[in-house]
Structure formats: C-alpha cells, structure tokens
Motif scaffolding. Structure first.
Motif, PDB file in Angstrom:
ATOM      1  N   SER A  22      13.696   3.993 -17.907  1.00  0.00           N
ATOM      2  CA  SER A  22      14.572   5.079 -17.483  1.00  0.00           C
ATOM      3  C   SER A  22      13.696   6.186 -16.919  1.00  0.00           C
ATOM      4  CB  SER A  22      15.395   5.589 -18.648  1.00  0.00           C
ATOM      5  OG  SER A  22      14.558   6.209 -19.584  1.00  0.00           O
ATOM      6  N   VAL A  23      14.238   6.925 -16.007  1.00  0.00           N
ATOM      7  CA  VAL A  23      13.452   7.945 -15.328  1.00  0.00           C
ATOM      8  C   VAL A  23      13.797   9.308 -15.907  1.00  0.00           C
ATOM      9  CG1 VAL A  23      13.038   9.044 -13.114  1.00  0.00           C
ATOM     10  CG2 VAL A  23      13.352   6.595 -13.239  1.00  0.00           C
ATOM     11  N   SER A  24      12.797  10.101 -16.159  1.00  0.00           N
ATOM     12  CA  SER A  24      13.099  11.462 -16.565  1.00  0.00           C
ATOM     13  C   SER A  24      12.398  12.431 -15.634  1.00  0.00           C
ATOM     14  CB  SER A  24      12.672  11.699 -18.007  1.00  0.00           C
ATOM     15  OG  SER A  24      11.292  11.870 -18.067  1.00  0.00           O
ATOM     16  N   VAL A  25      13.067  13.492 -15.330  1.00  0.00           N
ATOM     17  CA  VAL A  25      12.515  14.508 -14.449  1.00  0.00           C
ATOM     18  C   VAL A  25      12.405  15.791 -15.253  1.00  0.00           C
ATOM     19  CG1 VAL A  25      12.850  15.804 -12.333  1.00  0.00           C
ATOM     20  CG2 VAL A  25      13.649  13.472 -12.487  1.00  0.00           C
ATOM     21  N   HIS A  71       5.365  22.315  -2.533  1.00  0.00           N
ATOM     22  CA  HIS A  71       6.111  21.992  -3.742  1.00  0.00           C
ATOM     23  C   HIS A  71       5.347  20.923  -4.461  1.00  0.00           C
ATOM     24  CE1 HIS A  71       9.850  23.456  -4.970  1.00  0.00           C
ATOM     25  NE2 HIS A  71      10.288  23.602  -3.745  1.00  0.00           N
ATOM     26  N   ASN A  75       6.911  25.790  -9.823  1.00  0.00           N
ATOM     27  CA  ASN A  75       7.571  24.754 -10.601  1.00  0.00           C
ATOM     28  C   ASN A  75       6.865  23.434 -10.382  1.00  0.00           C
ATOM     29  OD1 ASN A  75       9.494  26.339 -11.718  1.00  0.00           O
ATOM     30  ND2 ASN A  75      11.014  25.947 -10.130  1.00  0.00           N
ATOM     31  N   ARG A 125       7.235  19.642 -10.783  1.00  0.00           N
ATOM     32  CA  ARG A 125       8.238  18.623 -11.041  1.00  0.00           C
ATOM     33  C   ARG A 125       7.504  17.375 -11.500  1.00  0.00           C
ATOM     34  NH1 ARG A 125      13.588  17.789  -7.434  1.00  0.00           N
ATOM     35  NH2 ARG A 125      13.970  19.962  -7.795  1.00  0.00           N
ATOM     36  N   VAL A 144      10.999  19.768 -15.121  1.00  0.00           N
ATOM     37  CA  VAL A 144      10.483  20.824 -14.272  1.00  0.00           C
ATOM     38  C   VAL A 144       9.880  21.855 -15.181  1.00  0.00           C
ATOM     39  CG1 VAL A 144      11.069  22.637 -12.664  1.00  0.00           C
ATOM     40  CG2 VAL A 144      12.116  20.427 -12.457  1.00  0.00           C
ATOM     41  N   GLN A 145       8.632  22.163 -14.915  1.00  0.00           N
ATOM     42  CA  GLN A 145       7.984  23.122 -15.760  1.00  0.00           C
ATOM     43  C   GLN A 145       7.446  24.246 -14.914  1.00  0.00           C
ATOM     44  OE1 GLN A 145       4.999  21.378 -18.178  1.00  0.00           O
ATOM     45  NE2 GLN A 145       5.604  22.580 -19.945  1.00  0.00           N
ATOM     46  N   PHE A 146       7.659  25.423 -15.371  1.00  0.00           N
ATOM     47  CA  PHE A 146       7.161  26.576 -14.655  1.00  0.00           C
ATOM     48  C   PHE A 146       5.851  26.973 -15.300  1.00  0.00           C
ATOM     49  CE2 PHE A 146       6.688  31.100 -14.277  1.00  0.00           C
ATOM     50  CZ  PHE A 146       6.776  31.236 -12.916  1.00  0.00           C
ATOM     51  N   GLN A 147       4.798  26.956 -14.555  1.00  0.00           N
ATOM     52  CA  GLN A 147       3.497  27.226 -15.153  1.00  0.00           C
ATOM     53  C   GLN A 147       2.477  27.568 -14.084  1.00  0.00           C
ATOM     54  OE1 GLN A 147       2.706  23.388 -16.898  1.00  0.00           O
ATOM     55  NE2 GLN A 147       1.681  22.739 -15.070  1.00  0.00           N
TER      56      GLN A 147
END
Lengths: 622, 666
Positions: B97-100, B372, B526, B528, B102-105
């Motif tokens: 399964s795919v998980s996405v 990005h 962000n 990703r 997004v982390q702001f750092q």
C-alpha cells in the motif's frame, strides 16, 4: 431483605469453607471452556496431556504476543493514501497578477530623488575609482545623511587577514573591521557581496524600504499601478470581464496586485471544461518604461494561482510572465487531504498554532507561509521594536524607518540570518491538513506576431487612452491564458489504516486462529480467576479461624477435637487424588465434575461405597 | 483391537499383584499405540462428536437422511470456502500500500549543476578543429551553395585543397541522387554505387517520393568493406550536425582530460555573481565537473567538502541566484546551434545526466525555477523488482556515484562497447583498462558503435532487462518561468556594473545577450515522501486466517492439529492395524491348515501380547489359551475405551469395573 439473605449465605459459606479446591476448579474450567486447547489437556492420556499442555501454553503466548503487535500497530495510527485523478467541475483558482515593479517611477521620483542621485554618484565612483572633481561641482551637493546610516564600502581582500575597507565617498582608508559606519550603534556588521551589482541592489532595497515605509498606505496605493491601466482585456470562458472583476490588494513587494476570483464577496467561479477556450485570458500592460531602475532589474508580470480566500505569497509561489509573449498555463489541482491528530501533525484552521496570524487582517485563511511570516514579524517587533515593511503589522507597532529606528537594518539582517530564530518558527508552525497546490505547465510564444502587431497595439491604446496614437509597445504587453488541463485534479486523501473495527477483528482473528476463542472465553477466564480469588479468601479466613481455634486448644488442651477432625476430613477429600487410600478412578470422578452437581455427588458416593470411610467423608463434605 | 485407555490402566494399577503392576506400569509408560477406536467409522463418529469445529457434530447428531445430507453438504462447502478464502489471502500477501506523508521541515538544498551549452571555447579549439571545419564548410558549399559572408570569414578559403585526413575520405558526406543506389561524393564529386543496408535516421523519408535532397553518410566495416551501413537524413541540418559530431568525438577522444579542462570555461568565466540564502557566494562554492559533451560544468553545493547547505525558508530570495556569462561569440557554429546554459537539479550522490534531463536557460532573461521536493521509496523484493544499492546487478557502475537506472544503462552500453568494439565511447566514463575510441587506433569503431547503438535501442543488448529501478529516489519537480532581464530602464547601469564585476579579464562592455540570470529556490519547504508499505504483515495474515476459519467453522489451529491427528495418524494406524491383523490371520490360517494343532499355542501367545485384556489377565495357561476366542465375546474388552467418551456417568461406571473385578478377586 434479599441483601440480608445474601449476607447470611455468604457467612455460611465462609464458615463452611469454599466447597471445592483449586484443582477441581481448574479441571472444571478446562473441561467446560470454549477455547480449544484446555479440553484436550484433561481428555487425553499422559503423553498427549503433556503435549497438549505445552501446545496450549505455546498458543496462548503466541496469541498474547500477536495481540501486542496488533495493538502497537493500532496505536501508531498509520494511514493509507488513496489517489484519484481525473476531471471534474472545479472552482477556478484565484489568480493574482502584479507588476514586478511596485510603483510607477514617475510617481515616486520625488521621494527617491536623493537616493537616486546618491547611487548614481556611488556607481560613478565605483566604476571610475579615480576621484573627479568636475562632476561634483556641476551637481548640487549630495545629501550624505542617508549615506551615513548605511554606507557602501569596498572591501579589498588581497590581504586575507587584514582586509582594507574603503568608503566610497571618503578617501581615507580604515583598516580592519572597526566601526566605519555612522549608524550610531556600537556593533556593526559588514555584509559583503562578491558582486557590485548585488550589493547595490540590496543597498537600494534597504534604503528605499526605509523611505517608503513612512508613506501612508493610501498614498502608496495611489503610487502603484491602477487596475484600469494594467488590465487591458479580460475574458473568462466566453464571458467578458474587466478590471472591476479584480480585487485590489496591496502587496509590499509588488505594490498593487489584483486578484481574480478571490471569492471574498461572491461565489467562486466554476470551470467545467478543460482547455484554453474555457479558461481565463488576460492582456496586461506592465509599462516597462516606468520601472524604478535600481529596485527591480527583472521585467514582467508576476502571477500566482492560489486557493480562494488565501493570501498570495508571490515571492514563494509566484511565476513570471515575460513581456512581449503569450504565456499559457495549464493547471492541475494537486490536493492533499490529511487526517488530523493523531494520524498526522497538521492543523485545520490554524487556531491551535501558537503564532498570531497577522494575515488574518486580510480576512484570509491560515497557511504555513502566513504563519512563518507572522512568526518572523513577531520576533522582529519584539527584538527590534518595529515591524518590517514587507510583512503586515501587529497592533500598536510601526514600520521600521531610519529616523525612528536607526539600528533597524542591522537588527533585521542579524535576525534574518539567525538560524535559531528560523528554527523556532519552523517548529511552531504547522502545515494545513488540506493542502492544495496548483501544478502548472507553462509554455510561451511570441505575442503579438509581427503581422498582427500594428492593429493590436492600436486597439489596445485606443481603448486605454482614448487616443489614436500607439502608446503601447512590445516591452510592456503580456498575454496570459490560464486554463484547466485535461485532467484537472489529483487528490491524495488519507484514511486510517487501522480502525477500532480492524483492531477487534484482527484480535478476534488471532485468538480464533490459535485457540478458537472469543470474548466469552476471556470472560470465562476472568470468572475462574474471581472464583479462585474467592477460594483464597475463604481459605484464608478458615485458616485464620483454625489458628484461633488452635490457640484456644492450646489454652484448653482438653477441649474435644471434633472441629479439627472435621477440617481434616474436609482437606482429606480435597487432596484425595494423591492419597494411597483413595482409589484413583473414584477420586478422579469426583474431582472432574463441579462438586455442586447433584448427580455427580450420587455417583461419587456410589463408587466409594466399597470403602465406608471415604463415603462418610464425602457425604459429610457436601 | 484397541488397547485400553490410560485411565483404565491406571485404575487397574491400584490393587494388583506386583507382577501385574509392573506390566501395567510398563504399559502406562510405553508410548500409546494408535487410537483407541477400533474401526474407522467409530473413529469418525468419535471425532465428530468431540471435535471443536461446528459442522461435524451436526452430521452425527442429526436425524433423517436428508438433514444429514444437508449438513454434510454445508460442512463441505464451509471447508471449501475456507480453503478458497485462505488461498486468496495468501495470494494477496505480497501486496503493497502506498502512503504519502508531507512534512514541513528544513530541507537540504540540492546540488545544482550548471553548464554552458557550448562545451569548449571555439577560439581555443581552433588547433584541433580547423580541418573538420574546413571540411564542413566545403560540404555546405558543395551541396547548398552556401558560402560564408565576408564578415564571418574565419579561415581563408584557399586552403581547401590542402591535405585532409584520411578519415574524412573514409566517411564523407554523400548526396543521393534518387532512391536508387547512386550518390555523389562530397570530396571527389564523382558518382558511385552504394551498397549495403540503409538506416534511416528519419523514417518518414522512406515514404516520400521526392528523394532528390537526401543527404547522409556511409559507415563501412573497415575489415570487411562490403558491409556498410548507410545513414540518411531528411534535412541537411541534421545530417551535417550528426556528421560533425561524429568527427568531433573522434578528435576530442585524443585530447587528454587536463587539456580539455583548460580549453573549456573556468568558473570565473561562467559565473558573474552568486547569491545564496541572502548571502554572497563565489566560485569556491562550486565544484568543477567535466562532462564529456558539455565541457566544464560547475556544481553548486556538491557536498564535496562534507557540508550540504540547507534552506529553512522558501521563496526566491532565499534560494540560489546566479548571473551567468555566456560568451555567445565564442560558440562552435556547427556543434551547438542554441545559446544559453543548461542546468540540472540533482542529489549530491547522483550523477548529473545533463545531456538527458537538463533544463535550458535563456540569455537576456531571468529564469526562476521553483522546486518541490519529493522523496519516493519502493519496497524491494518480493514486492517489486527494484534494487537498493545496485550491488545485486551484474553491471559494473562506471560512475562513482550512487546507483540509478540511467547509470546502469550507460555502464551496460559502455561495457558492451568495450567488449565488441575494443574501445570505449567518448560520452561515458572509461572502464578499467580501456581507452576512448579514436580512428587512429580503432578505424572500425564508428561502424561498430552505430551497429551497437542500433541494437541497444532495439533492446537486443539485454541492458534494459538487466538494469532495474532504484528503490529509493529523490526528485525535484521544477516550475520554470521567465522574465525579461535586465529591464529596459535598468539595463544601462546593470550592464555597466556587471562589466565592472567581471573586471579586467574582458575589456569590452557586456551585452545583455551574453548574460543569463538564474534563480533556483524552494517554493515551499514541504517534503513529500511517497513510500510503499507492505499491506499485510504475518500477524494480519494469521488473524485473517483465524477470522475465516472462525467464521465458517469455528475452527482454530487446535482443530487443524486434531484433523491431522485423527485423519492422518489415527486413521492410518487403524488401517495399518487392520491390515496387519488380516495378514496375521491369513498366515495363521494357512499355518493351521498345514500343521494342525501345535502351532496354535504360540500363535495364541502372540495374540495375547496384542490383546490388552490378555495382558491384564494372568499369564495364559494352556486352558485359557484354549478358550481364547471367548474373551472376544466378552463385553468387557469390547467396550470402547472410556477416556474419550462424552457421558460422565458411563465413564464412571466403566472405570468402576476393574475395581470391582479386583475387589471380587480379593
């Protein structure tokens, strides 16, 4: 009444003893439980008994281990993402257009006159280092007040350890890093640039910021580009629109910006067709001749697509459109929908972020850029005592300018380069849970073509200035097409990977797989534990009683031992299995059944009929 | 014959004679032999009554044939469903399964490699390329009647007849008169017959009837001149460029690397200003990287000195801003036809394949590139066919950078090239012990190269099969936009100051078409992260199994063990025992028939060993032996072993029996 009865009964039970032993209880449990293993333990022969005992233990420990893993998985709050892509009727994005240059030079000339003369002279000095007296005589004397606050210096680094610093307007050379500037503060820093062009631009921006910050907002808006001058033509799908459909907003970097379809007052427009035919077509005039020469060296329109009711952060997300070209922008809406706490660390409307959102005065929604800028401005007002011109002001604070806050530039640049302050802001700001980005496919062509140039310029000039003269040229005119692509959305949405239903069914699956058990089995087990506790309590009480009686016996050694005999008799039966006097089978039969069953009692008595002693004991016991 | 249950034995042990006690104990401690049920049907009945699974009991308990039949059907279908569902579960086990996230750092700034489109300064390449240029110009003159305008004359036209290299004779440009086999040679002007297979670079030419202006060249195998390949192009522009490049690579292959680096642009030549994250930077922040086709390229933030710059604020002013000096006048007119620079944004460990995936930068414009950042991670085997480090791929990595599919393909091709042509292609790094092809040492290489390339493109070399994707990769999605730069009003001072920046190295004022402004920045911070996770773990698989087993039959692993026990071990042992008894009986019958009475005793005694009843009894005397068939009728031993009966009362009574017997005996 019932309660009293119950207590009386409980008292009797306490006096009589538990009535059955741990072993009986355990055997009864094994025989009657619904989990699969224990039954086999007591039903099989000694070898198999042992095997089944270990198998049951093994399975039970497996179940607990796997349950631990499952619960851990659940508590980690994983998410699964699903991606959907396609075309649907969607809100057309808000489109912000600005000129790369914030103010008309013709309007701000009187404010920047001194500064411009200063920089021209400085450039002269830089480019021709030999001092020329003739030129200074011709022009009126320069106002060096501005200069002394932040002077431009030449740093000669031929000698690495001992750089020579040379003020451009003073011939005397100061060595080392001493305070060469007249800013009045004790601590100075030199921001060094490897390129004079860069240095001059930065210096000019600092100075002009300080000058323009004193001008009231209304005046600044007037000095910028007006909507009717800038937006020459507008067409949305087949519907005509004009500059009145745009909302004006003042942007510190770019002056007056105009937002199409911002959705503040009326409903956002929908677009239900892909392709340039159904998008927004704009013709803009940026009048390049009226640019402030030293402020912005790049010429063009700055535009940005963003969500309705959000503030356009053009420096971050904006793109340029070049003069004399037609820029086509195909849009794909890239959405990310996240689940909030505890699945991911995001905020829904920014209310739980410990930073005061300064952009809320524009009535815009929370975004991470707004948070970061607000955070910076808050730090700035705290440390430097005034607000930076590029960001909105908190209440009761003024913008920095050189007169009121002479040290602000130093304060600002040290704050800007401070890593810790940035990190604080990054840590305290959270991203939004619903993140929308507009992916753009940009292509360009020359516009207008040579053949059509004449009539296009003519019409546009006529419409704008009501004159038959051509007032526009290639350097000022921009055509924009903004439209949805064939697939206009790509949504990545999160859903919880593990729900409570999932957890329960997995727990049940595990328990069922290894032992064939269910929740009822757990309750059974709990019941047994309560029962055994009960036995313990009763045993302890009777033991205490026994102790008391022993003491009493010790005091009166002649007392008839009837009670102790009874107790012994009772214990005799409890441990009957192991006693040599008791035949194995018979005792087993008793031990196996719950003693309360009357039929069993009869059987037991019957069996042991051959041995009268045991028989009496048994009857006595029940 | 069923041995008595352990409990029976135990019960009997109570009050037996010492000898009997011993036998009883032996029996108890010896392993239990086989199931207690005497026949298969009884075993089945016992199993159905006592099993933990649900359907089976119904079959035995139900009355009426129809009902029983229905229950059998239901139970069987439940078993079938379980098997089917479990098979499905097993087959879906290796799904991802795919998980996405997004982390702001704070993000590491990528390496940015910048090259001038023109690889080497044309003025300094004169010594090497004059021959070739002369040849090219002659071709242009012959075929198109083009002669350079007087202003652009670089070399005297008279030198044309000077001695050219042999090689130009060998691979001349040819003009084909028609689609038949005649062509005009550029040098001699004579017509000649062409043989060999025809390769069309442009396939549309095959269909066009107008073949008058086809131009191309012929490559022949030097060892075997009859084997030739013909390359034709629809346009002379393509033909001349390809032909030029071919010879150019030949020439460049002979120049050592140090010389080439000197011939190309220095950092001072290329970079005018540099600005990163609000601070000034200079050529010390750039690392030189020599690209075979693009000359000297400069990598910003290459991480070579151990530190990787990072950005903690997005936006154009916090990114990299460079002004590049593109000296358009010093361009090679035949090799490159466009002006500008090429940049590529890549990871520090990645090799910049600038010729493949570079972005071109225009002059006299400010190009702003918003980035990005996306990081992706795939699961390796057995979920998907990708490689973590590339160590498991049988292709040597010729680039000293981390593995990527591109690197693998290029390395694979280079290896094939060295194997079959004996020398290495110029555009890729050298394998150990090989050297670049040039026509002096390897006169045959071009033909070989073209043949090999053809094969490579048609996937006949097997490179595409060997090379796998990398499991994790970083990607920077770029949004490029262009503005006019410098603006008309700032042009004047800007050019003056930049010329001053450039210093004394050039004594002319810069032209705006010589400059390109480049901004590379993060649009937002962000990150990703797209990752594949196993959709199933073993725990979940097992609980799914458990769920299925429980749903249809209330079964568990215990039931499975039961089934194995009953259907395999017990049934088998019953069948075996029966066969054994039959065989023995048959044997005894035969013996008795043959010999008469005497052997009977021994036979009986042997039977007695098997017969538990006999063992419990006194040792058989002659008389008892004679009466042997009798105990068979006796209900005592015939009673099924008590220990697994359901009814307690029954159990109690049967257990009672040995006792009472014993009591009676005493």
């Amino acid at each position: 009444m019932n309660l009293k009865k119950y207590f009386v009964r409980a008292l009797h039970r306490l006096q009589k003893g538990p009535g059955y032993t741990y072993k009986e209880l355990l055997v009864w449990y094994c025989d009657n439980t619904n989990t699969h293993g224990p039954k086999r333990i007591i039903k099989e022969g000694p070898k198999k008994k042992l095997i089944w005992f270990f198998l049951t233990l093994l399975f039970a420990s497996l179940v607990f281990w796997q349950w631990g893993i499952l619960i851990n998985t659940y508590l980690s709050y994983n998410v699964t993402s699903s991606l959907s892509i396609g075309f649907k009727t969607m809100k057309f994005p808000a489109v912000t257009v600005c000129n790369a240059n914030p103010f008309k030079y013709s309007e701000v000339k009187h404010l920047l006159k001194e500064l411009d003369r200063l920089i021209e002279a400085a450039l002269e000095r830089i480019l021709q280092p030999a001092p020329r007296n003739s030129s200074e005589n011709a022009s009126p004397p320069l106002d060096l007040r501005l200069w002394h606050q932040i002077p431009l210096v030449l740093i000669d680094e031929h000698d690495k350890d001992n750089p020579v610093i040379l003020d451009i307007f003073e011939s005397n050379q100061t060595a080392g890093a001493g305070p060469a500037s007249g800013s009045g503060s004790d601590n100075c820093t030199y921001r060094n640039f490897t390129s004079a062009a860069q240095a001059v631009t930065e210096w000019y921006i600092l100075q002009s910021t300080s000058i323009l910050s004193k001008v009231p907002l209304q005046e600044r808006i007037r000095m910028g580009y007006q909507a009717e001058d800038m937006i020459l033509a507008c067409l949305y799908g087949a519907e005509p629109c004009n500059y009145k459909n745009f909302t004006q907003i003042y942007h510190p970097d770019h002056g007056n910006c105009y937002i199409f379809n911002w959705g503040m007052d009326e409903e956002a427009l929908n677009s239900s067709n892909p392709g340039a035919e159904f998008g927004l077509k704009l013709i803009l005039d940026i009048s390049q001749q009226d640019y402030i020469p030293y402020l912005s060296s790049a010429a063009g329109a700055r535009l940005m697509l963003h969500q309705q009711k959000s503030f356009p952060f053009l420096k971050d997300q904006g793109i340029y459109a070049m003069a004399g070209t037609e820029t086509s922008i195909g849009v794909l809406v890239d959405e990310l929908e996240r689940m909030g706490y505890p699945y991911s660390d995001c905020t829904i409307n920014g209310s739980d972020v410990p930073v005061k959102n300064l952009y809320s005065q524009y009535n815009t929604s929370y975004s991470i850029q707004a948070c970061l800028r607000s955070c910076f401005q808050n730090h700035m007002t705290e440390i430097c005592g005034c607000g930076h011109y590029m960001f909105p002001l908190p209440e009761g604070v003024n913008y920095c300018n050189n007169e009121d806050n002479p040290g602000w530039a130093y304060c600002y640049s040290s704050l800007r380069s401070s890593i810790t302050h940035r990190q604080i802001c990054i840590d305290s700001c959270k991203e939004t849970c619903n993140d929308t980005q507009y992916k753009m496919t940009i292509s360009m062509a020359d516009w207008p073509s040579e053949a059509s140039e004449d009539w296009i310029f003519h019409i546009l000039s006529y419409e704008r200035d009501m004159s038959t003269n051509v007032t526009l040229d290639r350097n000022g005119i921009i055509k924009l097409n903004i439209y949805f692509q064939e697939y206009n959305y790509r949504t990545i949405s999160e859903s919880a990977a593990t729900t409570i239903v999932w957890l329960l069914s997995s727990l049940g699956g595990q328990f069922g797989f290894w032992m064939g058990g269910s929740v009822l089995c757990l309750i059974e087990f709990g019941e047994i534990i309560i029962d055994s506790l009960w036995i313990t309590v009763i045993n302890v009480i009777s033991w205490c009683k026994g102790l008391k009686q022993k003491r009493a016996q010790a005091r009166y050694p002649d007392a008839p031992p009837t009670v102790s005999e009874l107790v012994e008799a009772h214990t005799n039966l409890g441990g009957a299995g192991g006693r040599p006097g008791c035949p194995d089978g018979g005792c087993m039969a008793v031990a196996r059944g719950m003693p309360r069953h009357s039929t069993l009692c009869a059987a037991a008595v019957l069996h042991h009929g051959s041995d009268p002693r045991v028989g009496t004991q048994a009857t006595f016991d029940f | 014959m069923a041995p008595p249950g352990p409990e029976g034995g135990r019960a009997a042990a109570g009050a037996m004679a010492p000898g009997k006690k011993i036998t009883a104990r032996i029996k108890r401690t010896l392993p239990v032999k086989g199931p207690q049920a005497p026949t298969l049907s009884e075993l089945m009945r016992w199993y159905c009554l006592n099993t933990n699974t649900h359907g089976c009991r119904r079959i035995v308990v139900s009355r009426g044939r129809l009902r029983r039949f229905i229950w059998i059907l239901l139970t069987l279908s439940a078993v079938g469903l379980i098997l089917w569902q479990c098979a499905e579960l097993l087959m879906n086990y290796y799904s991802a399964s795919v998980s996405v996230t997004v982390q702001f750092q704070k993000l590491p700034f990528p390496a940015v490699t910048i090259c001038n489109i023109n690889p080497y300064k044309y003025s300094s390449m004169k010594d090497y390329l004059s021959e070739l240029d002369k040849e090219t110009k002659k071709a242009l003159e012959t075929f198109y009647g083009f002669s350079e305008g007087k202003s652009k004359v670089r070399r005297s036209v008279d030198e044309w007849n000077s001695t050219g290299s042999d090689f130009f004779k060998q691979i001349p440009l040819l003009k084909f008169e028609d689609f038949s086999k005649t062509a005009t040679d550029l040098r001699s002007g004579q017509k000649r017959k062409i043989e060999g297979s025809v390769f069309h670079k442009d396939s549309s030419i095959v269909n066009s009837g107008d073949s008058n202006d086809i131009i191309g060249f012929q490559l022949c195998d030097a060892n075997n001149s009859s084997e030739c390949a013909l390359y034709t192009f629809s346009s002379g522009v393509n033909a001349i460029q390809e032909w030029y490049k071919l010879h150019y690579m030949n020439i460049m292959a002979q120049i050592p690397l140090e010389t080439k680096e000197k011939l190309s642009y220095s950092a001072d030549d290329l970079l005018l200003t540099c600005f990163f994250d609000g601070l000034s930077c200079d050529k010390r922040h750039f690392t030189r990287f020599h690209h075979p086709l693009h000359g000297n390229c400069y990598t910003f933030n290459s991480g070579e000195n151990g530190t990787i710059l990072s950005t903690s604020t997005g936006g154009s002013e916090y990114g990299l801003q460079v002004v590049l000096y593109i000296d358009e006048a010093d361009y090679n007119p035949f090799l490159v036809t466009s002006t500008g620079a090429k940049i590529i944004v890549h990871d520090q460990n990645e090799y910049p394949f600038i010729e493949d995936i570079g972005t071109e930068i225009e002059t006299a414009a400010a190009t702003s590139i918003g980035m990005h950042f996306t990081r992706s991670r795939k699961l390796s085997k057995p979920y998907s066919d990708c490689t973590e480090t590339g160590a498991d791929i049988p292709v040597e990595n010729l680039y000293n950078k981390s593995y990527s599919l591109q690197i693998c393909l290029h390395s694979c091709f280079q290896k094939a090239m060295v194997d079959s042509c004996g020398c290495a292609q110029y555009a890729q790094p050298l394998p150990a012990g090989a050297e670049y092809c040039n026509y002096k040492k390897n006169p045959n290489w071009m033909y070989c190269y073209y043949r090999l390339h053809e094969k490579f493109v048609k996937e006949q070399l097997g490179c595409q099969q060997i090379c796998k994707d990398a499991c994790s990769f970083k990607e920077w999605a770029l949004t490029t936009s262009i503005a006019q730069w410098p603006s008309t009003v700032s042009e004047d001072w800007m050019l003056r100051v930049l010329s001053w920046d450039k210093g004394q190295k050039i004594n002319k004022k810069l032209n705006k078409t010589d400059l390109a402004n480049l901004m590379v920045f993060y649009k937002d911070l962000n990150e990703r992260f797209i990752s594949e996770n196993p959709a199933n773990t073993l725990v979940i698989l097992l609980s799914n199994f458990g769920g299925q087993l429980g749903l249809w039959m209330s079964c568990s692993v215990v039931c499975v063990i039961e089934i194995v026990e009953v259907f395999f071990i017990d049934s088998l042992s019953i069948v075996m025992r029966r066969q054994w008894q039959k065989a023995k009986k048959w044997w005894n019958d035969r013996k008795r028939d043959r010999l008469g009475k005497p052997p009977q005793a021994g036979d009986l005694e042997r039977q007695g060993h098997d017969n538990p009843v006999c063992i419990d009894e006194d040792l058989p005397t002659f008389n008892t032996a004679l009466r042997l068939p009798l105990p068979q009728d006796n209900p005592l031993p015939r009673t099924p072993p008590p220990n697994y009966s359901t009814l307690r009362l029954e159990t109690a009574f049967t257990e009672q029996l040995p006792d009472t017997l014993e009591v009676g005996q005493h």
